[in-house]
Design a protein around this motif. Sequence first.
Motif, PDB file in Angstrom:
ATOM      1  N   PHE A 105      20.446 -26.229  47.490  1.00 48.87           N
ATOM      2  CA  PHE A 105      21.010 -25.064  48.184  1.00 48.87           C
ATOM      3  C   PHE A 105      20.836 -25.175  49.698  1.00 48.87           C
ATOM      4  CE2 PHE A 105      19.994 -23.431  43.959  1.00 48.87           C
ATOM      5  CZ  PHE A 105      21.120 -22.690  43.644  1.00 48.87           C
ATOM      6  N   ALA A 131      23.976 -13.826  40.357  1.00 48.11           N
ATOM      7  CA  ALA A 131      24.095 -15.074  39.603  1.00 48.11           C
ATOM      8  C   ALA A 131      24.268 -14.821  38.111  1.00 48.11           C
ATOM      9  CB  ALA A 131      22.871 -15.954  39.842  1.00 48.11           C
ATOM     10  N   GLY A 150      14.218 -27.383  42.625  1.00 49.65           N
ATOM     11  CA  GLY A 150      15.474 -26.720  42.288  1.00 49.65           C
ATOM     12  C   GLY A 150      16.182 -26.123  43.482  1.00 49.65           C
ATOM     13  N   LEU A 195      16.833 -19.784  37.601  1.00 48.13           N
ATOM     14  CA  LEU A 195      16.150 -20.406  38.738  1.00 48.13           C
ATOM     15  C   LEU A 195      16.131 -19.459  39.930  1.00 48.13           C
ATOM     16  CD1 LEU A 195      14.949 -22.817  40.353  1.00 48.13           C
ATOM     17  CD2 LEU A 195      17.329 -23.508  40.833  1.00 48.13           C
ATOM     18  N   LEU A 196      17.267 -18.856  40.237  1.00 54.02           N
ATOM     19  CA  LEU A 196      17.338 -17.949  41.388  1.00 54.02           C
ATOM     20  C   LEU A 196      16.466 -16.712  41.167  1.00 54.02           C
ATOM     21  CD1 LEU A 196      21.136 -18.236  42.252  1.00 54.02           C
ATOM     22  CD2 LEU A 196      19.214 -19.196  43.509  1.00 54.02           C
ATOM     23  N   GLU A 242      24.873 -23.526  31.749  1.00 51.82           N
ATOM     24  CA  GLU A 242      24.670 -23.948  33.137  1.00 51.82           C
ATOM     25  C   GLU A 242      24.515 -22.733  34.060  1.00 51.82           C
ATOM     26  OE1 GLU A 242      26.568 -27.033  30.770  1.00 51.82           O
ATOM     27  OE2 GLU A 242      27.151 -24.945  31.183  1.00 51.82           O
ATOM     28  N   GLN A 243      25.360 -21.720  33.867  1.00 49.18           N
ATOM     29  CA  GLN A 243      25.258 -20.503  34.675  1.00 49.18           C
ATOM     30  C   GLN A 243      23.911 -19.815  34.460  1.00 49.18           C
ATOM     31  OE1 GLN A 243      29.330 -18.973  33.320  1.00 49.18           O
ATOM     32  NE2 GLN A 243      29.003 -17.856  35.230  1.00 49.18           N
ATOM     33  N   ALA A 276      21.078 -21.099  33.454  1.00 42.86           N
ATOM     34  CA  ALA A 276      19.972 -21.880  34.016  1.00 42.86           C
ATOM     35  C   ALA A 276      19.891 -21.678  35.526  1.00 42.86           C
ATOM     36  CB  ALA A 276      20.148 -23.353  33.680  1.00 42.86           C
ATOM     37  N   ARG A 277      21.058 -21.643  36.179  1.00 43.35           N
ATOM     38  CA  ARG A 277      21.077 -21.427  37.624  1.00 43.35           C
ATOM     39  C   ARG A 277      20.576 -20.024  37.950  1.00 43.35           C
ATOM     40  NH1 ARG A 277      24.575 -19.252  41.470  1.00 43.35           N
ATOM     41  NH2 ARG A 277      24.713 -20.400  43.441  1.00 43.35           N
ATOM     42  N   ALA A 278      21.036 -19.027  37.194  1.00 47.32           N
ATOM     43  CA  ALA A 278      20.606 -17.655  37.432  1.00 47.32           C
ATOM     44  C   ALA A 278      19.108 -17.492  37.213  1.00 47.32           C
ATOM     45  CB  ALA A 278      21.384 -16.700  36.527  1.00 47.32           C
TER      46      ALA A 278
END
Length: 514
Positions: free
Chosen positions: A186, A96, A182, A483-484, A476-477, A479-481
């Motif tokens: 998925f 990510a 979050g 979270l993962l 955005e990328q 924040a997603r990374a």
Amino acid sequence: MTETIIMLGAYAITDPRLGASGVIPAGAVVIVDGTVRETGPFAAIAPKYPGAVVIGDGTQLLMPGLVDAHSHGRGLSPIQKGVRNDFLENALFDWAYMPILPPELTAAICALRHLRSGCTLLHHNGFDDDGVEGARRAHIAIRTYLSTGIRLAFSPGVRDESKLAMGGEEFIETLPPDLRVGARPFIFFDKEALADSYFRLFDELYDTYNNKDTRILLAPCWAHGASEAFLRRVRAKADERGGVMIHMHLLQSPVHKAYGLRRRGKPTVFWLDDLGLVESNVVYGHAIHVTEAEIGLMGRRNVSVTSHPSCNFHMRNGITPVVPLRAAGVNVAMGLDDKTINDDEDAVMELRMMHKVHRLHTFDLATPALSAYEALEIATLNGGKATGFADEVGALVPGMKGDAILVDLDRVARDPWIDPEFDIADAFVERAMGVDVATVVIGGKIVVEKHQPCTIDVEGLYREVRAFCAKGLTPEQRARADLLRKIKPYVQAWYGTWHENMLDQPFYRVNSRT
């Protein structure tokens, strides 16, 4: 207007299946309008075609182009993007943090790396090609590949399950409340809408690009990330389109093997057989953790497997049992999977990895190892079959497509010397590298000449890539990374004991504790 070229080599390997008897000293191949017309000694052939353009100086090895039957077209490797390779279950979270380059850049770099190392056919196997953005990227990537002259098989791919973890609906309950919120998108989404979108995209790509020179394939990303409903639709769509090839990742890790048994109560390949997905138009990527019974079924049904030895080492997956698969009748092809041993997508080096890794299948002194010609067959003809080009590419045989390479032999035979009686295929497999590929011809068109690509502005491409990557991740990328990254330890705990008893009896016994 008829276009005729004659490719000339000090040696010509025409068909790996023929072994040494298929090698022609001072050999030549005649290609007329993109198709092989004739092979034989240059001295006998040349007078028949007085107007032909001769390519090659007579000191090189002439052979079929190599085939990458499983790659993802990411352009830059995870390492170049700042992410270390690891177990797949970890990497799916780590990746990510990789920059997502525009498709016109990733496809161009991927094509460049393949072409300059003698790979004339590439299968771009998509991953999570969801929605409008997935469709946009697919069209741009295909057009970019085709502009480079590489022969292309392309498969858009999606997962309608397991986007976060296998057994996701149960897994999410193990997360703390803040991460659970979050994680929900998925796991809980409109699967039917995703499937409808996928098959619309496949039909659109197939109708637009599938032709005698390009193939569009179906690709559920994983057998382990697909519902039965989705896989049944894949089977139906393949039949509707006349038996189009279906490509999916399979049993890449022991966790995958355990999941199949936990969820279905039977080995994964037998579950796929219930869905009509153990057939001659089905290709499994990796197929590392298969059982003997599964291999037997795969052989009886004439399926294909793409093996990626370097990737499997990078990802700590294990070793695909290539020798038992071939013995059972499975068509084994070679895939680079964006993760070659030198991190450079060198198809010649991957061929060597294939040849070397599978010398380990036995310690019986009387049993021969995988031969150089068998490795070449895996990297040429077998890849053609796995990508939908069976009997069209992979050999320099009259009627087949004119996809060929000329390899300089300076390092192979003259650095400083090699016994002139030593088999040329063995010499190539043991000593050559991608940098030795001097000329690449695809469909009778020169796309690499004197080691330089003819269709790609390399310096301009590199400038664009560097400028894009220097921007870093979008908010955005990131924040997603992030979270993962927080969810990853919970996935590791979730899978923690799944692999127990999955690795006890390997096909290749490489050493012993006692």
